[in-house]
Design a protein around this motif. Structure first.
Motif, short mmCIF file in Angstrom:
data_model
loop_
_atom_site.label_atom_id
_atom_site.label_comp_id
_atom_site.label_asym_id
_atom_site.label_seq_id
_atom_site.Cartn_x
_atom_site.Cartn_y
_atom_site.Cartn_z
N GLY A 112 25.94 60.75 29.03
CA GLY A 112 26.31 61.71 29.69
C GLY A 112 26.10 61.42 31.35
N ASN A 113 26.52 62.55 32.09
CA ASN A 113 26.40 62.49 33.65
C ASN A 113 25.91 63.83 34.04
N VAL A 114 24.54 64.08 34.01
CA VAL A 114 23.86 65.37 34.21
C VAL A 114 23.01 65.56 35.09
N ASN A 115 22.94 67.03 35.57
CA ASN A 115 22.23 67.34 36.54
C ASN A 115 21.00 67.87 35.95
N PRO A 116 19.76 67.21 35.95
CA PRO A 116 18.53 67.95 35.64
C PRO A 116 18.11 69.10 36.21
N ILE A 117 18.24 69.30 37.46
CA ILE A 117 17.70 70.40 38.32
C ILE A 117 18.79 71.49 38.94
N GLY A 118 19.81 71.57 38.00
CA GLY A 118 20.77 72.51 38.59
C GLY A 118 20.70 73.93 37.53
N ILE A 119 21.69 74.65 38.12
CA ILE A 119 21.36 76.18 37.42
C ILE A 119 21.82 76.15 36.08
N ARG A 120 22.40 74.93 35.46
CA ARG A 120 22.84 74.99 34.06
C ARG A 120 21.87 74.13 33.41
N SER A 121 20.87 73.52 34.05
CA SER A 121 20.03 72.50 33.30
C SER A 121 19.21 73.17 32.39
N CYS A 122 18.80 74.34 32.47
CA CYS A 122 17.80 75.12 31.23
C CYS A 122 18.39 74.91 30.09
N TYR A 123 19.81 74.99 30.06
CA TYR A 123 20.42 74.80 28.57
C TYR A 123 20.97 73.33 28.33
N ASP A 124 21.45 72.79 29.14
CA ASP A 124 21.84 71.29 29.16
C ASP A 124 20.62 70.59 28.87
N GLU A 125 19.57 70.59 29.64
CA GLU A 125 18.52 69.41 29.43
C GLU A 125 17.57 70.10 28.09
N GLY A 126 17.55 71.56 27.73
CA GLY A 126 16.62 72.06 26.77
C GLY A 126 17.48 71.59 25.45
N LYS A 127 18.79 71.38 25.34
CA LYS A 127 19.43 70.71 24.26
C LYS A 127 19.13 69.39 24.13
N ARG A 128 19.16 68.58 25.20
CA ARG A 128 18.97 67.10 25.12
C ARG A 128 17.69 66.98 24.75
N ALA A 129 16.54 67.89 25.17
CA ALA A 129 15.02 67.48 24.68
C ALA A 129 15.04 67.91 23.18
N ALA A 130 15.78 69.00 22.79
CA ALA A 130 15.67 69.20 21.22
C ALA A 130 16.18 68.09 20.63
N GLU A 131 17.51 67.48 21.05
CA GLU A 131 17.83 66.40 20.14
C GLU A 131 16.54 65.26 20.24
N THR A 132 15.97 65.12 21.31
CA THR A 132 14.88 64.01 21.46
C THR A 132 13.86 64.33 20.38
N LEU A 133 13.56 65.70 20.37
CA LEU A 133 12.47 65.95 19.24
C LEU A 133 12.89 65.73 18.03
N PHE A 134 14.16 66.09 17.73
CA PHE A 134 14.45 66.09 16.19
C PHE A 134 14.41 64.55 15.95
N PHE A 135 14.88 63.41 16.61
CA PHE A 135 14.81 62.24 16.37
C PHE A 135 13.46 61.71 16.28
N ASP A 136 12.52 62.19 17.12
CA ASP A 136 11.14 61.69 17.14
C ASP A 136 10.17 62.32 16.00
N TYR A 137 10.65 63.45 15.26
CA TYR A 137 10.00 64.08 14.21
C TYR A 137 10.61 63.20 12.97
N HIS A 138 12.00 62.91 13.08
CA HIS A 138 12.70 62.16 11.98
C HIS A 138 11.88 60.62 11.82
N ARG A 139 11.77 60.32 12.87
CA ARG A 139 11.01 58.74 13.13
C ARG A 139 9.70 58.75 12.53
N LYS A 140 8.77 59.58 13.02
CA LYS A 140 7.27 59.78 12.87
C LYS A 140 7.14 60.51 11.58
N CYS A 141 7.82 61.25 11.04
CA CYS A 141 7.34 62.41 9.97
C CYS A 141 8.46 62.04 8.73
#
Length: 312
Positions: free
Chosen positions: A133-162
Motif C-alpha cells: 500500500g501507499n498510505v497516509n497514517p495521519i490524514g482524515i481517512r486514516s481512522c478507517y484505513d489504519e484501523g483496518k490495517r491494525a485489525a489485520e495485524t491483530l488477526f495475524f498475531d492472534y493466529h500465530r500466538k493463539c
C-alpha cells in the motif's frame, strides 16, 4: 445447527449476510449498535426462529457460545467514519480484540471484513494482496484505513500466538439494496441525486476509477472464504475487476434514472484514491469465486430500491 455471530449485522453488507445465513438454515446472532445499521434492514428477519438481535457496541466484550464469527462492525463510508474518527479507530481495534478473544474462548473460526482502503492511494494497479500500500497514517481517512490495517495485524498475531482459525477478506467498493441514502458513497450519492433532481456531484475531474461489486456477489465470496481450506487464511481481495471512471458511472446512473440532472465538479477530497481495481486471481484460484452481476444489472436493482424509499 451452527451458531454464527455477525457483528455489524444490521448494516448494509451485514444485513445481506445475515439474510443469506438465516435462509441457509444457520442460527444467526446479529450484533449492532445501530450507528449506521438500521432495523429496517433486518425487519424481515426479526420473527425468524433462527435469528436474534443484540444491541451492543463491538468495543464492549461479549460472552456467549458461537461456532463462527463474521466481524463486519465499523462505519465504512467517509461521512460516517469521519464523524467520530476516534470511535472509528476504537471500533476497528478494540472490536477486533474483543471478537478474537470471543473466538479464542469458543474455539470458533473468525472472518475479518477488511477493505481495499488498506492499499491507500495505490501506486500498483490493479492491486494484489501482496502489495503493502501507499498510505497516509495521519490524514482524515486514516481512522478507517489504519484501523483496518491494525485489525489485520491483530488477526495475524492472534493466529500465530493463539492458533485461532482466521480468515481475512479485503472488500472493494460494494453497492446494492439496503445502502444508506446519506452514506456519502458514490453509487448511493449519484442515485439519490438523480432521483431527487439534484446535480450529480463528481469530486475531481471524474477520471478517477473504481470497481463496483454488487452485494450478493460479495456475500457469496464471504461465505466461500469462511468455508474454505483451513490453511488458506488470506488476505484475499473480493471485488469486481470491472473498472469505471466516476464520469462513466454518473452518466450511466443519469441515463438509467432518466434524470434531467446536470453533472457538476468539485475539488477532490484529501487522500482520495485515483485508481482502485482488485486483482482477484487468488479468489478465483482458492475459492472458485468470480462476481457474476454486471454493473448495469446491479444498478437496476439498486435504483429500484432507492425509488421505493420514502422522501426520494
Amino acid at each position: 445447527m451452527k451458531k454464527i455471530l455477525v457483528t455489524g449485522g444490521a448494516g448494509f453488507i451485514g444485513s445481506h449476510l445475515c439474510r443469506r445465513l438465516v435462509n441457509d438454515g444457520y442460527e444467526v446472532i446479529c450484533l449492532d449498535n445501530f450507528f449506521t445499521g438500521s432495523k429496517r434492514n433486518i425487519q424481515d428477519l426479526i420473527e425468524k426462529p433462527n435469528f436474534d438481535v443484540i444491541r451492543q457496541d463491538v468495543t464492549q466484550p461479549v460472552k456467549f457460545n458461537v461456532d463462527e464469527i463474521y466481524n463486519l462492525a465499523c462505519p465504512a463510508s467517509p461521512v460516517h467514519y469521519q464523524y467520530d474518527p476516534i470511535a472509528t479507530m476504537k471500533t476497528s481495534v478494540l472490536g477486533a480484540i474483543n471478537m478474537l478473544e470471543l473466538a479464542q474462548d469458543n474455539g470458533a473460526k473468525i472472518l475479518q471484513a477488511s477493505t481495499s482502503e488498506v492499499y491507500g492511494d495505490p501506486l500498483v494497479h490493479p492491486q494484489l494482496e501482496t502489495y503493502w500500500g501507499n498510505v497516509n497514517p495521519i490524514g482524515i481517512r486514516s481512522c478507517y484505513d489504519e484501523g483496518k490495517r491494525a485489525a489485520e495485524t491483530l488477526f495475524f498475531d492472534y493466529h500465530r500466538k493463539c492458533a485461532i482459525p482466521i480468515k481475512i477478506i479485503r472488500i472493494f467498493n460494494t453497492y446494492g439494496t439496503a445502502m444508506h441514502p446519506n452514506d456519502g458513497r458514490v453509487v448511493s450519492n449519484f442515485i439519490v441525486q438523480a432521483l431527487s433532481g439534484q446535480d450529480l456531484t463528481i469530486y475531481g475531474d471524474g477520471q478517477q476509477t473504481r470497481s463496483f461489486c454488487y452485494v450478493d456477489d460479495l456475500v457469496a465470496g464471504m461465505i466461500l472464504m469462511m468455508n474454505s481450506d483451513p490453511d488458506f487464511i488470506g488476505p484475499v481481495n473480493l471485488g469486481n475487476p470491472g473498472e469505471f471512471t466516476m464520469l462513466e458511472l454518473a452518466e450511466m446512473v443519469k441515463a438509467m434514472t432518466q434524470s434531467r440532472s446536470s453533472i457538476i465538479f468539485k475539488p477532490l477530497p484529501a487522500d482520495d484514491p485515483k485508481q482502485r481495481k482488485p486483482d482477484i486471481t487468488l479468489a478465483q484460484q482458492k475459492l472458485g469465486w468470480i462476481p457474476r452481476i454486471s454493473l448495469k444489472e446491479g444498478l437496476t436493482k439498486t435504483i429500484q430500491y432507492f425509488s421505493n424509499l420514502e422522501g426520494l
